[in-house]
Design an enzyme around this catalytic site. Structure first.
Site, mmCIF file in Angstrom:
data_model
loop_
_atom_site.group_PDB
_atom_site.id
_atom_site.type_symbol
_atom_site.label_atom_id
_atom_site.label_comp_id
_atom_site.label_asym_id
_atom_site.label_seq_id
_atom_site.Cartn_x
_atom_site.Cartn_y
_atom_site.Cartn_z
ATOM 1 N N TYR A 53 0.817 -1.213 0.000
ATOM 2 C CA TYR A 53 0.000 0.000 0.000
ATOM 3 C C TYR A 53 0.857 1.274 0.000
ATOM 4 C CZ TYR A 53 -3.435 -3.430 1.687
ATOM 5 O OH TYR A 53 -4.229 -4.544 1.848
ATOM 6 N N HIS A 115 1.107 -11.707 1.530
ATOM 7 C CA HIS A 115 0.029 -10.933 0.902
ATOM 8 C C HIS A 115 -0.664 -11.725 -0.214
ATOM 9 C CE1 HIS A 115 -1.184 -6.481 0.076
ATOM 10 N NE2 HIS A 115 -2.190 -7.298 -0.143
#
Ligand code: NDP
Length: 294
Positions: A53, A115
Site C-alpha cells: 500500500y 500478501h
C-alpha cells in the site's frame, strides 16, 4: 451475541486478535496517518496495512501519535502488515521485514501475512516468517488470498500453521469452500473489501434490513460479518464513516436476516490470480508500488 469493540478471537497459537479493525488500502501516507489517529480515537484496537500500500510510514506515524493522544500502549493495538509480492523468498522477506519494522516505528508486529501466494516462492516466504515468529519479532503469522490448494501445500511444508487467511469476503462474495476449510483447520477467516466495492453497500435487500434496524448498510454488513464469526477490517478515510463502522454493537441481526444476507452470495471474486506470479518491476522493489499481476 455478546460482542463489543474490544471483542477478540483466540487464534490457533493462543494470541487474541480484535474482531474488528480498520484497513488503509489506497490511502497515501498522510491520509493513512490521519485515519489511524481517528480509528484509535474512536476505540479501534486493530489496524491492517501492507508494504504494497506504500503507507507503512504513515501508519507508523498515525500509530505513534494515536497512542500518545489516547493514552494507549503499543500492546493495546493489534497491528497487521503483509509481505510484499516482490519480496517473496527467504532472505528477501527477512530483509524487507526489518525495513517494515522501521517504517512502522515498532519493535514487533502482531500479525504478518503473506500478501499473495507467489507461485514457487510462498513456502520460502513462510519459512522466513516462521523464523521471525520464533525470534519474537512477530506475534502471529498468516496468509492472504490462499485458496484450498495453496493452503494444503503450505501446510504440507510448514512447521507452524497459519493463524489467519485474509480473503475477499462480503455479502456478494462469501468464499464458502475456503471458509469451511479454514474452520476445519482452525484458521480464522478475515474479510478484505468487507463492504463489497459499492455493490453490497447499494444492495436493495441490505438497505431494507438496515432501515429496519435504523442502521446504515455498512453497519449491517459489518455486523453480519462479525455474527458470521469473521474478522473484518472496513476501510475509510472519513472520520464519520470510521466512527459509524465501529458503531455496530447496539443491535443484533436476527437469524432470518442473517440467512437473507447469506443468500446474496454470488461467489464472484473481484480479482482472481490463477497461477499467481509476481511480474516484478525493473527497478527492483518499489515501496510505493500498488499493483498485482492478474
Ligand atoms: P472496503 O470494503 O473496506 O470499502 C472501502 C470503501 O468503502 C471506501 O471507498 C470507503 O470510503 C467506503 N466506506 C467505508 N465506510 C463506509 C460507510 N460507512 N458508508 C459508506 N461508504 C463507506 O474496501 P477495501 O478494499 O479498502 O478493504 C478493506 C481493507 O482490506 C483494505 O483497506 C486493506 O487493509 C484490506 N485489503 C486486503 C487485501 C489483500 O489482498 N489482503 C485486498 C484489499 C483490501 P472512504 O475511504 O472514502 O471513506
Amino acid at each position: 451475541m455478546d460482542l463489543n469493540l474490544e471483542s477478540t478471537v483466540r487464534l490457533n497459537n493462543g494470541v487474541d486478535m480484535p474482531r474488528l479493525g480498520m484497513g488503509v488500502w489506497r490511502s497515501d501516507n498522510a491520509t493513512a496517518s490521519q485515519s489511524v489517529r481517528w480509528a484509535l480515537k474512536h476505540g479501534y484496537k486493530a489496524i491492517d496495512t501492507a508494504k504494497q500500500y506504500g503507507n507503512e510510514a504513515g501508519v507508523g506515524d498515525g500509530l505513534a501519535q494515536g497512542l500518545a493522544e489516547n493514552d494507549l500502549n503499543r500492546s493495546d493495538v493489534f497491528l497487521t502488515t503483509k509481505i510484499f509480492n516482490g519480496d517473496a523468498g527467504y532472505e528477501s522477506t527477512i530483509t524487507a521485514f526489518e525495513d517494515q519494522l522501521a517504517r512502522l516505528k515498532t519493535r514487533y508486529i502482531d500479525l504478518v501475512l503473506i500478501h499473495w501466494p507467489v507461485t514457487g516462492k510462498y513456502n520460502e516466504t513462510w519459512r522466513a516468517l516462521e523464523d521471525l515468529y520464533m525470534a519474537g519479532k512477530i506475534r502471529a503469522i498468516g496468509v492472504s488470498n490462499f485458496d484450498i490448494q495453496r493452503l494444503r501445500d503450505l501446510m504440507k511444508h510448514a512447521s507452524i500453521k497459519p493463524v489467519i487467511n485474509q480473503m475477499e469476503f462480503n455479502p456478494l462474495e462469501q468464499e464458502t469452500d475456503i471458509k469451511d476449510y479454514c474452520d476445519r483447520h482452525n484458521i480464522q477467516l478475515e474479510a478484505w473489501s468487507p463492504l463489497g466495492h459499492g455493490d453490497a453497500l447499494n444492495n436493495e435487500q441490505i438497505k431494507q434490513i438496515a432501515d429496519k434496524y435504523n442502521k446504515s448498510t455498512a453497519q449491517v454488513i459489518i455486523r453480519w460479518e462479525l455474527q458470521r464469526g469473521i474478522n473484518t477490517i472496513p476501510k475509510s478515510t472519513h472520520e464519520e464513516f470510521i466512527k459509524e463502522n465501529a458503531d455496530v454493537y447496539d443491535f443484533a441481526l436476527s437469524d432470518e436476516d442473517m440467512e437473507l444476507i447469506n443468500s446474496l452470495n454470488l461467489d464472484k471474486r473481484s480479482i482472481w490470480y490463477g497461477d499467481f506470479q509476481w511480474s516484478g518491476n525493473p527497478d527492483g522493489v518499489a515501496d510505493s508500488v500498488d499493483q498485482w499481476d492478474k
